[in-house]
Write a protein that holds these residues in place. Structure first.
Motif: not given
Length: 170
Positions: A1-24
């Motif tokens: 798995m790569s060291d790439t980390i991407r983050t994101g979330g919804c418009q209001c900020g109530a939901i946030r996520f982190r994706l580690e590695g390269e997406p498909f």
């Protein structure tokens, strides 16, 4: 798995996520079900593949859109967040903090593709402030949208983002 980390979330900020590695892959889906789920002409999605997805804030609400697919969304602001099926989870591309890093590489559901979609780039283009004369409220508009990066708390405890001390504006 790569060291790439991407983050994101919804418009209001109530939901946030982190994706580690390269997406498909990153795609757009033109099927009618995706059009309705996103309220748009197509759905931009990033298939997580083997990358590790972690929800770092909040919990999704779900709609079972078919016998094989459920869709996750923010229960507070309504932002579409996931497409989940037996072959994995895809995250809405626009919910990544930097969606420009994930350009689509394939189109799905092209039988539902609206005939004008390929010509969108031919339409006249305007910057937001080009409409200031017909929409004067644009001059002092303040966004309450979550910023495109992780924050320790959201929403801010003492009002809208512009009233926050510098240490809370991360």
């Amino acid at each position: 798995m790569s060291d790439t980390i991407r983050t994101g979330g919804c418009q209001c900020g109530a939901i946030r996520f982190r994706l580690e590695g390269e997406p498909f892959d990153s795609s757009v889906c033109h099927c009618r079900m995706c059009q309705k789920a996103f309220g748009a002409y197509y759905a931009p999605l990033v298939a997580t593949g083997e990358a590790k997805l972690t929800w770092t804030r909040g919990e999704l609400k779900y709609f079972q859109s078919s016998n094989h697919v459920r869709r996750g969304f923010c229960g507070d602001c309504g932002t579409p967040m996931t497409y989940e099926a037996a072959d994995g989870i895809a995250i809405s591309a626009g919910s990544f903090d930097d969606p420009a890093l994930l350009p689509p590489v394939v189109q799905f559901g092209v039988e539902g593709k609206l005939p004008f979609v390929d010509r969108l780039s031919e339409l006249p283009a305007r910057h937001t402030m080009d409409d200031i004369d017909t929409a004067p409220f644009l001059a002092d508009i303040v966004s309450y949208q979550h910023p495109d990066h992780d924050t320790e708390i959201w929403p801010p405890e003492n009002g809208p983002p512009e009233n926050q001390p510098p240490e809370n504006k991360r």
